[in-house]
Design an enzyme around this catalytic site. Sequence first.
Site, PDB file in Angstrom:
ATOM      1  N   GLY A  23       4.161  18.060 -30.657  1.00  0.00           N
ATOM      2  CA  GLY A  23       4.886  16.982 -29.694  1.00  0.00           C
ATOM      3  C   GLY A  23       4.143  15.478 -30.112  1.00  0.00           C
ATOM      4  N   GLY A  24       3.301  15.601 -30.890  1.00  0.00           N
ATOM      5  CA  GLY A  24       2.379  14.307 -31.124  1.00  0.00           C
ATOM      6  C   GLY A  24       3.343  13.192 -32.108  1.00  0.00           C
ATOM      7  N   ARG A  47      -2.422  19.569 -34.919  1.00  0.00           N
ATOM      8  CA  ARG A  47      -3.501  20.028 -35.521  1.00  0.00           C
ATOM      9  C   ARG A  47      -4.714  18.945 -35.201  1.00  0.00           C
ATOM     10  NH1 ARG A  47      -1.106  21.363 -41.253  1.00  0.00           N
ATOM     11  NH2 ARG A  47       0.255  19.576 -40.463  1.00  0.00           N
ATOM     12  N   SER A 113       3.385  27.228 -55.916  1.00  0.00           N
ATOM     13  CA  SER A 113       2.431  28.084 -56.153  1.00  0.00           C
ATOM     14  C   SER A 113       2.571  29.255 -54.998  1.00  0.00           C
ATOM     15  CB  SER A 113       1.077  27.683 -55.960  1.00  0.00           C
ATOM     16  OG  SER A 113       0.848  26.948 -54.872  1.00  0.00           O
ATOM     17  N   TYR A 156      20.619  24.503 -42.475  1.00  0.00           N
ATOM     18  CA  TYR A 156      20.410  25.166 -43.835  1.00  0.00           C
ATOM     19  C   TYR A 156      19.574  26.577 -43.326  1.00  0.00           C
ATOM     20  CZ  TYR A 156      15.736  23.024 -44.635  1.00  0.00           C
ATOM     21  OH  TYR A 156      14.484  22.460 -44.372  1.00  0.00           O
ATOM     22  N   LYS A 171      13.249  29.026 -41.312  1.00  0.00           N
ATOM     23  CA  LYS A 171      14.035  28.302 -40.306  1.00  0.00           C
ATOM     24  C   LYS A 171      14.919  29.658 -40.186  1.00  0.00           C
ATOM     25  CE  LYS A 171      12.770  24.279 -39.482  1.00  0.00           C
ATOM     26  NZ  LYS A 171      12.098  23.971 -38.116  1.00  0.00           N
TER      27      LYS A 171
HETATM   28  C1  HXC Z   1       3.941  21.235 -54.422  1.00  0.00           C
HETATM   29  C2  HXC Z   1       2.498  21.314 -52.678  1.00  0.00           C
HETATM   30  C3  HXC Z   1       3.032  20.093 -52.162  1.00  0.00           C
HETATM   31  C4  HXC Z   1       4.152  19.309 -52.754  1.00  0.00           C
HETATM   32  C5  HXC Z   1       1.418  20.895 -50.738  1.00  0.00           C
HETATM   33  N1  HXC Z   1       1.678  21.879 -51.944  1.00  0.00           N
HETATM   34  N2  HXC Z   1       2.185  19.843 -51.068  1.00  0.00           N
HETATM   35  N3  HXC Z   1       3.194  21.828 -53.740  1.00  0.00           N
HETATM   36  N4  HXC Z   1       4.579  20.240 -53.622  1.00  0.00           N
HETATM   37  N5  HXC Z   1       4.577  18.390 -52.267  1.00  0.00           N
HETATM   38  C6  HXC Z   1       0.840  22.853 -52.031  1.00  0.00           C
HETATM   39  C7  HXC Z   1      -0.648  22.722 -52.492  1.00  0.00           C
HETATM   40  O1  HXC Z   1      -0.781  22.537 -53.639  1.00  0.00           O
HETATM   41  C8  HXC Z   1      -1.324  24.025 -51.919  1.00  0.00           C
HETATM   42  O2  HXC Z   1      -1.080  24.876 -52.890  1.00  0.00           O
HETATM   43  C9  HXC Z   1      -0.536  24.530 -50.702  1.00  0.00           C
HETATM   44  O3  HXC Z   1       0.881  23.826 -51.097  1.00  0.00           O
HETATM   45  C10 HXC Z   1      -1.171  24.021 -49.566  1.00  0.00           C
HETATM   46  O4  HXC Z   1      -1.277  22.568 -49.353  1.00  0.00           O
HETATM   47  P1  HXC Z   1      -2.275  22.064 -48.333  1.00  0.00           P
HETATM   48  O5  HXC Z   1      -1.972  20.523 -48.677  1.00  0.00           O
HETATM   49  O6  HXC Z   1      -3.471  22.718 -48.363  1.00  0.00           O
HETATM   50  O7  HXC Z   1      -1.324  22.319 -47.161  1.00  0.00           O
HETATM   51  P2  HXC Z   1      -1.469  22.003 -45.572  1.00  0.00           P
HETATM   52  O8  HXC Z   1      -2.562  21.110 -45.246  1.00  0.00           O
HETATM   53  O9  HXC Z   1      -1.505  23.203 -44.770  1.00  0.00           O
HETATM   54  O10 HXC Z   1      -0.090  21.019 -45.223  1.00  0.00           O
HETATM   55  C11 HXC Z   1       1.035  21.820 -45.020  1.00  0.00           C
HETATM   56  C12 HXC Z   1       2.307  21.003 -45.692  1.00  0.00           C
HETATM   57  C13 HXC Z   1       2.022  19.282 -45.362  1.00  0.00           C
HETATM   58  C14 HXC Z   1       3.614  21.614 -45.299  1.00  0.00           C
HETATM   59  C15 HXC Z   1       2.099  20.907 -47.466  1.00  0.00           C
HETATM   60  O11 HXC Z   1       3.229  18.815 -45.705  1.00  0.00           O
HETATM   61  C16 HXC Z   1       2.325  19.010 -43.644  1.00  0.00           C
HETATM   62  O12 HXC Z   1       1.156  19.263 -43.106  1.00  0.00           O
HETATM   63  N6  HXC Z   1       3.308  19.091 -43.197  1.00  0.00           N
HETATM   64  C17 HXC Z   1       3.494  18.849 -41.615  1.00  0.00           C
HETATM   65  C18 HXC Z   1       4.512  17.859 -41.195  1.00  0.00           C
HETATM   66  C19 HXC Z   1       5.621  17.996 -41.942  1.00  0.00           C
HETATM   67  O13 HXC Z   1       5.943  18.727 -42.965  1.00  0.00           O
HETATM   68  N7  HXC Z   1       6.770  17.527 -41.448  1.00  0.00           N
HETATM   69  C20 HXC Z   1       8.049  17.503 -42.040  1.00  0.00           C
HETATM   70  C21 HXC Z   1       9.047  18.400 -41.498  1.00  0.00           C
HETATM   71  S1  HXC Z   1      10.582  18.080 -41.829  1.00  0.00           S
HETATM   72  P3  HXC Z   1      -2.384  25.981 -53.390  1.00  0.00           P
HETATM   73  O14 HXC Z   1      -1.575  26.584 -54.567  1.00  0.00           O
HETATM   74  O15 HXC Z   1      -3.488  25.421 -53.873  1.00  0.00           O
HETATM   75  O16 HXC Z   1      -2.539  26.791 -52.118  1.00  0.00           O
HETATM   76  C22 HXC Z   1      11.575  19.386 -41.840  1.00  0.00           C
HETATM   77  C23 HXC Z   1      12.980  18.940 -41.838  1.00  0.00           C
HETATM   78  C24 HXC Z   1      13.855  19.822 -42.120  1.00  0.00           C
HETATM   79  O17 HXC Z   1      11.229  20.488 -41.537  1.00  0.00           O
HETATM   80  C25 HXC Z   1      15.421  19.415 -42.385  1.00  0.00           C
HETATM   81  C26 HXC Z   1      15.754  18.328 -42.799  1.00  0.00           C
HETATM   82  C27 HXC Z   1      17.356  17.905 -43.174  1.00  0.00           C
HETATM   83  P1  NAP Z   2       6.988  15.457 -37.832  1.00  0.00           P
HETATM   84  O1  NAP Z   2       6.966  14.074 -37.216  1.00  0.00           O
HETATM   85  O2  NAP Z   2       6.471  15.848 -39.272  1.00  0.00           O
HETATM   86  O3  NAP Z   2       6.810  16.605 -36.818  1.00  0.00           O
HETATM   87  C1  NAP Z   2       5.940  17.852 -37.218  1.00  0.00           C
HETATM   88  C2  NAP Z   2       4.943  18.098 -36.258  1.00  0.00           C
HETATM   89  O4  NAP Z   2       4.421  19.516 -36.486  1.00  0.00           O
HETATM   90  C3  NAP Z   2       3.860  17.009 -36.309  1.00  0.00           C
HETATM   91  O5  NAP Z   2       3.480  16.436 -35.183  1.00  0.00           O
HETATM   92  C4  NAP Z   2       2.824  18.066 -36.917  1.00  0.00           C
HETATM   93  O6  NAP Z   2       1.252  17.640 -36.380  1.00  0.00           O
HETATM   94  C5  NAP Z   2       3.137  19.287 -36.365  1.00  0.00           C
HETATM   95  N1  NAP Z   2       2.325  20.182 -36.908  1.00  0.00           N
HETATM   96  C6  NAP Z   2       2.531  20.706 -38.231  1.00  0.00           C
HETATM   97  N2  NAP Z   2       1.836  21.685 -38.606  1.00  0.00           N
HETATM   98  C7  NAP Z   2       1.306  22.146 -37.529  1.00  0.00           C
HETATM   99  C8  NAP Z   2       0.547  23.477 -37.116  1.00  0.00           C
HETATM  100  N3  NAP Z   2       0.192  24.097 -38.052  1.00  0.00           N
HETATM  101  N4  NAP Z   2       0.086  23.532 -35.751  1.00  0.00           N
HETATM  102  C9  NAP Z   2       0.392  22.548 -34.990  1.00  0.00           C
HETATM  103  N5  NAP Z   2       1.466  21.672 -35.131  1.00  0.00           N
HETATM  104  C10 NAP Z   2       1.798  21.593 -36.342  1.00  0.00           C
HETATM  105  O7  NAP Z   2       8.696  15.818 -38.330  1.00  0.00           O
HETATM  106  P2  NAP Z   2       9.946  15.913 -37.361  1.00  0.00           P
HETATM  107  O8  NAP Z   2      10.890  15.266 -38.223  1.00  0.00           O
HETATM  108  O9  NAP Z   2       9.686  15.364 -36.116  1.00  0.00           O
HETATM  109  O10 NAP Z   2      10.424  17.447 -37.508  1.00  0.00           O
HETATM  110  C11 NAP Z   2      10.234  17.971 -35.906  1.00  0.00           C
HETATM  111  C12 NAP Z   2      11.234  19.312 -36.093  1.00  0.00           C
HETATM  112  O11 NAP Z   2      12.461  18.802 -36.360  1.00  0.00           O
HETATM  113  C13 NAP Z   2      10.645  20.199 -37.125  1.00  0.00           C
HETATM  114  O12 NAP Z   2      10.921  21.614 -36.652  1.00  0.00           O
HETATM  115  C14 NAP Z   2      11.508  20.070 -38.269  1.00  0.00           C
HETATM  116  O13 NAP Z   2      11.762  21.188 -39.111  1.00  0.00           O
HETATM  117  C15 NAP Z   2      12.955  19.716 -37.302  1.00  0.00           C
HETATM  118  N6  NAP Z   2      14.078  18.959 -38.257  1.00  0.00           N
HETATM  119  C16 NAP Z   2      13.805  17.531 -38.118  1.00  0.00           C
HETATM  120  C17 NAP Z   2      14.906  16.902 -39.039  1.00  0.00           C
HETATM  121  C18 NAP Z   2      14.969  15.355 -39.438  1.00  0.00           C
HETATM  122  O14 NAP Z   2      15.809  14.912 -39.891  1.00  0.00           O
HETATM  123  N7  NAP Z   2      13.724  15.035 -38.922  1.00  0.00           N
HETATM  124  C19 NAP Z   2      15.995  17.756 -39.348  1.00  0.00           C
HETATM  125  C20 NAP Z   2      16.262  19.115 -39.221  1.00  0.00           C
HETATM  126  C21 NAP Z   2      15.166  19.754 -38.930  1.00  0.00           C
HETATM  127  P3  NAP Z   2       0.058  17.787 -37.107  1.00  0.00           P
HETATM  128  O15 NAP Z   2       0.451  17.512 -38.695  1.00  0.00           O
HETATM  129  O16 NAP Z   2      -0.893  16.613 -36.605  1.00  0.00           O
HETATM  130  O17 NAP Z   2      -0.492  19.157 -36.937  1.00  0.00           O
END
Ligand code: HXC
Ligand code: NAP
Length: 294
Positions: A23-24, A47, A113, A156, A171
């Site tokens: 929610g941040g 986190r 990976s 998706y 998902k």
């Molecule tokens: C290939 C990758 C990578 C990349 C990380 N890895 N990023 N591999 N391409 N871009 C690999 C690393 O090498 C590592 O592999 C493993 O993944 C874990 O990486 P970390 O950086 O340690 O992971 P972590 O810190 O846990 O971060 C998780 C994360 C990061 C998912 C990779 O992006 C994150 O914190 N995301 C949170 C917010 C987020 O993603 N928001 C967007 C949601 S949008 P090894 O082999 O070394 O273990 C969404 C929209 C959906 O869902 C639909 C839209 C239309």
């Molecule tokens: P976002 O701002 O990156 O939101 C993701 C949030 O999840 C961040 O606040 C992140 O905060 C938190 N998070 C990630 N890993 C976590 C963990 N292990 N524990 C607790 N919190 C964690 O992206 P967003 O676009 O708003 O996405 C929100 C939701 O909408 C997601 O479920 C996404 O799949 C969905 N969605 C988004 C879109 C779009 O177009 N934006 C489309 C379809 C679906 P920290 O990194 O600080 O933990």
Amino acid sequence: MKYTQGMLRDDALKGKIIAITGGGSGLGKSMGKYFLELGAHLAICGRRLEKVEEAKKELERATGGKVMAASCDVRKPQEVEAFLAQILDTYGKVDVLLNNAAGNFISPTERLSYGAFDAVIDIVLKGTKNCTLAFGKHWIKSKKQDKVVLNIVTTYAETGSAYVVPSAMSKAGVLAMTRSLAVEWAKYGIRFNAIAPGPFPTKGAWARLLPGDLGEKLKVENQVPLKRAGDHQELANLAAFLVSDFAPYMNGEVVTIDGGEWLQGAGQMNFLEEVPQEMWDWVEKATRNAGKKN
Ligand code: HXC
Ligand code: NAP
């Protein structure tokens, strides 16, 4: 009236305590803001404590509402239980769990990976499972009724998608859980629904799905029949309705809000969008004549 305005009456969520994972930032923060405007109190987690503390201040300043901010990694069951305990200490109850936290990035699957796959699955699928299990067990044990779980999935989740396979798998699992528990836990007074958003611009998603100028180049809005991205308020309006007492008969549903995006990719003849308007007179003549020739 416009979709960029709040839709529900001012007291629609009065007295509700709503927990939002992730929610941040992004959509979680936008939905939370509207819940506060409708009279709810919030508990948000992520986190990084500084990030959720910052969001708490911003939301409280903007709405005058009350927000509890906690650091909680949804991948860790002990942290989820501590988050729940802190909510109960602060508010004495919790009414809604909004599973919104997610991780995602685009990549050809063969480049991933094992750890990269797990990084997404652990947050999205297992994190949602951890929160749902902790909150659900608490509600069932304490015999509290009228509770709601709302899961944010994606379109998706039903169709699958190339280049985001760990997210699509996760998902899809969350959607299966939504529909399964909508039936199994209805007897405990817990409703389950999901929202499948299309493109709603956020920093988190855009940086990982459309990095650099990819968004500009690929023109995401052209994938949407309505030719625009979603506005956060229209998603917040839908979420507020689904968690409110105006939706008690909605259970096990996934509501798509994507301007028709996924259907545009699905219909077999959708490519005809490319036919210029001036060509349709000729097409009509040709199709009318088709029967005369054979
Ligand atoms: C290939 C990758 C990578 C990349 C990380 N890895 N990023 N591999 N391409 N871009 C690999 C690393 O090498 C590592 O592999 C493993 O993944 C874990 O990486 P970390 O950086 O340690 O992971 P972590 O810190 O846990 O971060 C998780 C994360 C990061 C998912 C990779 O992006 C994150 O914190 N995301 C949170 C917010 C987020 O993603 N928001 C967007 C949601 S949008 P090894 O082999 O070394 O273990 C969404 C929209 C959906 O869902 C639909 C839209 C239309
Ligand atoms: P976002 O701002 O990156 O939101 C993701 C949030 O999840 C961040 O606040 C992140 O905060 C938190 N998070 C990630 N890993 C976590 C963990 N292990 N524990 C607790 N919190 C964690 O992206 P967003 O676009 O708003 O996405 C929100 C939701 O909408 C997601 O479920 C996404 O799949 C969905 N969605 C988004 C879109 C779009 O177009 N934006 C489309 C379809 C679906 P920290 O990194 O600080 O933990």
